[in-house]
Design an enzyme around this catalytic site. Structure first.
Site, PDB file in Angstrom:
ATOM      1  N   SER A  25      37.620 -46.204  17.939  1.00 47.35           N
ATOM      2  CA  SER A  25      36.782 -45.243  17.221  1.00 47.35           C
ATOM      3  C   SER A  25      35.293 -45.407  17.494  1.00 47.35           C
ATOM      4  O   SER A  25      34.881 -46.227  18.301  1.00 47.35           O
ATOM      5  CB  SER A  25      37.031 -45.323  15.716  1.00 47.35           C
ATOM      6  OG  SER A  25      36.539 -46.555  15.212  1.00 47.35           O
ATOM      7  N   TYR A  58      37.706 -40.946  17.384  1.00 40.80           N
ATOM      8  CA  TYR A  58      37.598 -40.420  16.028  1.00 40.80           C
ATOM      9  C   TYR A  58      36.460 -41.127  15.309  1.00 40.80           C
ATOM     10  O   TYR A  58      36.077 -42.246  15.656  1.00 40.80           O
ATOM     11  CB  TYR A  58      38.919 -40.566  15.265  1.00 40.80           C
ATOM     12  CG  TYR A  58      39.418 -41.989  15.165  1.00 40.80           C
ATOM     13  CD1 TYR A  58      39.138 -42.775  14.048  1.00 40.80           C
ATOM     14  CD2 TYR A  58      40.166 -42.558  16.195  1.00 40.80           C
ATOM     15  CE1 TYR A  58      39.588 -44.083  13.964  1.00 40.80           C
ATOM     16  CE2 TYR A  58      40.614 -43.858  16.120  1.00 40.80           C
ATOM     17  CZ  TYR A  58      40.330 -44.617  14.997  1.00 40.80           C
ATOM     18  OH  TYR A  58      40.772 -45.911  14.925  1.00 40.80           O
ATOM     19  N   GLY A  73      36.371 -50.744  20.393  1.00 40.83           N
ATOM     20  CA  GLY A  73      37.574 -50.840  21.205  1.00 40.83           C
ATOM     21  C   GLY A  73      37.293 -50.662  22.688  1.00 40.83           C
ATOM     22  O   GLY A  73      36.202 -50.968  23.178  1.00 40.83           O
TER      23      GLY A  73
END
Length: 120
Positions: A25, A58, A73
């Site tokens: 995200s 997101y 990430g």
């Protein structure tokens, strides 16, 4: 028929952190999410002005007033602190809605503080 239309963006924000070990995200200052009308967990595209990389992810909420734009990430391989990015959201609209849509453009300063809202 519905059309997928651009509806909001945070323009020329600066990445403040990149965390490879986070699940995924992008963390965005809640003030900027509110200004752009982007919800937590909403799909966003990030376009890196500095190096040309693009990705889908997101949105997650960051502390209000912090200016945080945190790339989390695997995306942290593509974007680094200091990179300039555009964060965009799209939506599905009917033909009638699409024709009158006025996307929100959130302009920020070098510290990701809200400067103004502009129509696209």
């Amino acid at each position: 028929m519905e059309r997928i239309m651009f509806r909001a963006k945070i323009h020329r924000a600066t990445v403040t952190q990149a965390d490879l070990d986070y699940v995924g995200s992008v963390t965005i200052d809640q003030d900027l999410l509110d200004a752009a009308d982007i919800l937590v967990n909403e799909k966003v595209d990030i376009w890196n002005i500095t190096n040309g990389n693009r990705l889908h992810t997101y949105a997650l909420s960051g502390p209000r007033g912090s200016g945080v734009i945190g790339i989390n990430g695997a995306a942290a391989h593509l974007m680094r602190p200091g990179d300039m990015v555009i964060i965009a959201a799209f939506g599905n609209f009917t033909e009638e809605e699409a024709r009158v849509l006025e996307p929100k453009v959130v302009l920020v300063d070098a510290r990701n503080r809200l400067l103004e809202l502009e129509p696209a």
